[in-house]
Scaffold this motif. Sequence first.
Motif, PDB file in Angstrom:
ATOM      1  N   PHE A  91     -32.893  28.214 -28.917  1.00  0.00           N
ATOM      2  CA  PHE A  91     -34.067  27.488 -28.420  1.00  0.00           C
ATOM      3  C   PHE A  91     -34.861  26.872 -29.567  1.00  0.00           C
ATOM      4  CE2 PHE A  91     -38.585  27.430 -27.350  1.00  0.00           C
ATOM      5  CZ  PHE A  91     -38.573  26.660 -26.193  1.00  0.00           C
ATOM      6  N   ASP A  92     -35.088  27.634 -30.643  1.00  0.00           N
ATOM      7  CA  ASP A  92     -35.899  27.137 -31.759  1.00  0.00           C
ATOM      8  C   ASP A  92     -35.259  25.923 -32.414  1.00  0.00           C
ATOM      9  OD1 ASP A  92     -37.805  29.118 -31.362  1.00  0.00           O
ATOM     10  OD2 ASP A  92     -36.749  30.538 -32.650  1.00  0.00           O
ATOM     11  N   SER A  93     -33.946  25.982 -32.611  1.00  0.00           N
ATOM     12  CA  SER A  93     -33.255  24.842 -33.217  1.00  0.00           C
ATOM     13  C   SER A  93     -33.335  23.616 -32.321  1.00  0.00           C
ATOM     14  CB  SER A  93     -31.787  25.200 -33.483  1.00  0.00           C
ATOM     15  OG  SER A  93     -31.686  26.268 -34.395  1.00  0.00           O
ATOM     16  N   CYS A  94     -33.276  23.836 -31.025  1.00  0.00           N
ATOM     17  CA  CYS A  94     -33.350  22.712 -30.087  1.00  0.00           C
ATOM     18  C   CYS A  94     -34.724  22.055 -30.133  1.00  0.00           C
ATOM     19  CB  CYS A  94     -33.039  23.198 -28.676  1.00  0.00           C
ATOM     20  SG  CYS A  94     -32.783  21.882 -27.467  1.00  0.00           S
ATOM     21  N   MET A  95     -35.774  22.854 -30.286  1.00  0.00           N
ATOM     22  CA  MET A  95     -37.121  22.303 -30.324  1.00  0.00           C
ATOM     23  C   MET A  95     -37.411  21.550 -31.624  1.00  0.00           C
ATOM     24  SD  MET A  95     -38.720  22.921 -27.451  1.00  0.00           S
ATOM     25  CE  MET A  95     -37.124  22.538 -26.682  1.00  0.00           C
ATOM     26  N   LEU A  96     -36.548  21.713 -32.640  1.00  0.00           N
ATOM     27  CA  LEU A  96     -36.729  21.011 -33.911  1.00  0.00           C
ATOM     28  C   LEU A  96     -36.147  19.599 -33.894  1.00  0.00           C
ATOM     29  CD1 LEU A  96     -35.900  23.884 -36.442  1.00  0.00           C
ATOM     30  CD2 LEU A  96     -38.151  23.011 -35.809  1.00  0.00           C
ATOM     31  N   LEU A  97     -35.592  19.192 -32.770  1.00  0.00           N
ATOM     32  CA  LEU A  97     -34.949  17.877 -32.679  1.00  0.00           C
ATOM     33  C   LEU A  97     -35.920  16.743 -32.377  1.00  0.00           C
ATOM     34  CD1 LEU A  97     -31.729  18.877 -30.701  1.00  0.00           C
ATOM     35  CD2 LEU A  97     -32.010  18.587 -33.167  1.00  0.00           C
ATOM     36  N   GLY A  98     -37.213  17.024 -32.420  1.00  0.00           N
ATOM     37  CA  GLY A  98     -38.218  15.985 -32.240  1.00  0.00           C
ATOM     38  C   GLY A  98     -38.284  15.483 -30.813  1.00  0.00           C
ATOM     39  N   ASP A  99     -38.320  14.155 -30.693  1.00  0.00           N
ATOM     40  CA  ASP A  99     -38.435  13.541 -29.369  1.00  0.00           C
ATOM     41  C   ASP A  99     -37.195  13.778 -28.510  1.00  0.00           C
ATOM     42  OD1 ASP A  99     -40.911  12.603 -30.093  1.00  0.00           O
ATOM     43  OD2 ASP A  99     -40.164  10.642 -30.762  1.00  0.00           O
ATOM     44  N   GLU A 100     -36.077  14.104 -29.133  1.00  0.00           N
ATOM     45  CA  GLU A 100     -34.851  14.330 -28.366  1.00  0.00           C
ATOM     46  C   GLU A 100     -34.755  15.758 -27.821  1.00  0.00           C
ATOM     47  OE1 GLU A 100     -31.507  13.372 -30.712  1.00  0.00           O
ATOM     48  OE2 GLU A 100     -32.006  11.245 -30.922  1.00  0.00           O
TER      49      GLU A 100
END
Length: 241
Positions: free
Chosen positions: A38-47
């Motif tokens: 989840f944390d890595s996914c939230m680091l993708l910015g607008d995507e």
Amino acid sequence: MNLVSSCFFLVVELQLVRSLVTDEEYGRLPHIFETDNFDSCMLLGDESLYCTIEFHQLNPIDARHPSNSWKQIQELINNPKNYRHDRLRHGICIPLTCPDIEKNLTDDSTFKDNLALCYNKKFESKGLYGTINRMFCQTNQPLPYDSYDIAVITFLVLYISFIILASFYEGVARYKSKIEYSKITGTSYGKLMSCFSLPNNFYRLKRPSENKSLRFIQGIRFYNMILVITTHCIMGTSSVL
């Protein structure tokens, strides 16, 4: 390893012993719980887009010639003590797992159908397909305020303001004589203010209780907590999922 993890792996081990498939076959079945980071996914910015789904109703792609995975799932779910491997709960990072899906949460049904088509590719090699029953998605974008949010914020502001007013009203009365304090807090308005006054409630909380006839309730609370903990431990090793 914490207690929750230990109980979880213990349950898995017990279900494996009771099942009708080998460990190797069990390991190839679709994972009931599987989550992307989840944390890595939230680091993708607008995507960034992370969806938690309930992937239910797994069925064979070819009903006439079902795959071995489907046969093993059928053997497991025939025993109510085993996990339901036809009901999956997964967390998906959409940009990484299904990058071709358009990020459009306004049309929930279309997005859910496209996600189901993408995610079914993961189970093609096992000869299975399923549908998404429930879905909850998150992004790193702040959520807009709706009417419910405004209503809750308004209520909290009014409630806190009233507590401050009541505390000030009753607190000022404390600096007067006992007779004047009794007159001020003896009225209907004064009693209402005293009920919500922080100093008055703090004084009542720290004051020793004069009624000792209900002390046995503490013993009942203790034994109730023991029963709750024991029941949860038993349910953790014999629950049906």
